[in-house]
Structure formats: structure tokens, C-alpha cells
Design a protein around this motif. Structure first.
Motif, PDB file in Angstrom:
ATOM      1  N   ALA A 234       0.873  -1.177   0.000  1.00  0.00           N
ATOM      2  CA  ALA A 234       0.000   0.000   0.000  1.00  0.00           C
ATOM      3  C   ALA A 234       0.908   1.224   0.000  1.00  0.00           C
ATOM      4  CB  ALA A 234      -0.909  -0.007   1.225  1.00  0.00           C
TER       5      ALA A 234
ATOM      6  N   ILE B 100      -2.866   6.443  -2.575  1.00  0.00           N
ATOM      7  CA  ILE B 100      -4.137   6.285  -1.865  1.00  0.00           C
ATOM      8  C   ILE B 100      -4.747   7.660  -1.652  1.00  0.00           C
ATOM      9  CG2 ILE B 100      -5.237   5.490   0.269  1.00  0.00           C
ATOM     10  CD1 ILE B 100      -2.875   3.496   0.554  1.00  0.00           C
TER      11      ILE B 100
ATOM     12  N   GLN C  51      -6.291   8.010   5.164  1.00  0.00           N
ATOM     13  CA  GLN C  51      -5.850   7.092   4.124  1.00  0.00           C
ATOM     14  C   GLN C  51      -5.666   5.714   4.755  1.00  0.00           C
ATOM     15  OE1 GLN C  51      -2.652  10.035   3.538  1.00  0.00           O
ATOM     16  NE2 GLN C  51      -2.758   9.426   1.374  1.00  0.00           N
ATOM     17  N   ASN C  52      -6.474   4.739   4.343  1.00  0.00           N
ATOM     18  CA  ASN C  52      -6.373   3.382   4.871  1.00  0.00           C
ATOM     19  C   ASN C  52      -5.145   2.686   4.294  1.00  0.00           C
ATOM     20  OD1 ASN C  52      -9.710   3.602   4.260  1.00  0.00           O
ATOM     21  ND2 ASN C  52      -9.059   3.164   6.338  1.00  0.00           N
ATOM     22  N   LEU C  53      -4.282   2.198   5.168  1.00  0.00           N
ATOM     23  CA  LEU C  53      -3.113   1.420   4.744  1.00  0.00           C
ATOM     24  C   LEU C  53      -3.356  -0.078   4.891  1.00  0.00           C
ATOM     25  CD1 LEU C  53      -0.380   3.685   6.296  1.00  0.00           C
ATOM     26  CD2 LEU C  53      -0.668   3.196   3.861  1.00  0.00           C
TER      27      LEU C  53
ATOM     28  N   SER D 298      -7.866  -0.252   1.138  1.00  0.00           N
ATOM     29  CA  SER D 298      -6.459  -0.579   0.897  1.00  0.00           C
ATOM     30  C   SER D 298      -6.322  -1.952   0.235  1.00  0.00           C
ATOM     31  CB  SER D 298      -5.693  -0.590   2.221  1.00  0.00           C
ATOM     32  OG  SER D 298      -4.365  -1.033   2.012  1.00  0.00           O
TER      33      SER D 298
END
Length: 146
Positions: free
Chosen positions: A6, A11, A23-25, A30
């Protein structure tokens, strides 16, 4: 096995009314998914960007990468700065506000994985209000956004 990466640069994340971008990792949209935890990067805008007063079933950690914030946890309030992490027990109301003139960047990690209700509640305008549907903020705390 295939390595999954990721990349924050790729993102877009989601912007919230309380002046932050998440921001989703790990988890969410993600490419990395885990069952035990979710992990993400959050940027709080200068002078008041916020993760507003909320609680959730998962335990969580906030790690401040850059900036200065005011952390509220239950009936406690304290400043947080670059390099500090705070543990958030399950079901305890908490809030982080950027009290600096530059962006505050932080990493959150909570487990087990899954969406948390406060994201949708904030977008829908239904986040429980401090002192009304939720416990009050600690004395002297920055008011909850919205």
C-alpha cells in the motif's frame, strides 16, 4: 506468496467534515487486508483539524508523526507531539485536535479489523454530541467539531 504494498502516494483517502483526511493502509479500500488490525494515516488540518469525540469497540493506538495536538481520553486532556503514541482502550470516548499552525500527521492502529461507526456517523452528520448523546469532553477541551 505475492507481496502486497500500500503506497500513501497512490491512496487518495477520504476527507471528513472535521478537517482531516484519512488514508487506509490496512483495511478499508487498501489493497492490504488483515483480520487482527486496521492501520491508517491521518492528516489533521492546521488550527483545529480533528478526529472528533467518539468511541468504538476496538482498542487503538494513535502515533503522532508530525505536529502538535490536544488529546482527550475519557475525562483526561493532554498535549501530544511528534513521536508520542497514546493507547485508547475499547469503548472509551476520545478526540484528537490539531492545535498547531502546521498539519498534524498521525498513524492509527486498531484491532480487531473492520470499519468503525464514527466514520459514517461524521459523514452523515449523526456523530453523538459531547455532553448530549455522549459523555462531556474534559474541562477546557477544544469543542467537538459539528
Amino acid at each position: 506468496m505475492i507481496m502486497i504494498v500500500a503506497d500513501l502516494a497512490e491512496i487518495a483517502g477520504r476527507s471528513y467534515p472535521a478537517r482531516r483526511r484519512t488514508q487506509n493502509l490496512v483495511g478499508g479500500v487498501s489493497p492490504i487486508q488483515a483480520s487482527a488490525f486496521s492501520l491508517g494515516h491521518v492528516t489533521l488540518e492546521p488550527n483545529g483539524g480533528q478526529v472528533p469525540w467518539h468511541n468504538q469497540e476496538q482498542e487503538e493506538i494513535y502515533l503522532v508523526l508530525e505536529g502538535h495536538g490536544e488529546m482527550c481520553l475519557g475525562d483526561e486532556k493532554m498535549p501530544l507531539r511528534t513521536g508520542q503514541a497514546v493507547y485508547i482502550p475499547p469503548r472509551i470516548f476520545h478526540q484528537l485536535t490539531n492545535i498547531g499552525s502546521t498539519p498534524l500527521r498521525m498513524i492509527y492502529c486498531y484491532g480487531p479489523a473492520g470499519d468503525v461507526a464514527h466514520w459514517r456517523q461524521e459523514l452523515d452528520g449523526t456523530l453523538p454530541r459531547a455532553g448530549i448523546e455522549a459523555p462531556p469532553l474534559p474541562q477546557g477541551a477544544t469543542p467537538q467539531h459539528g
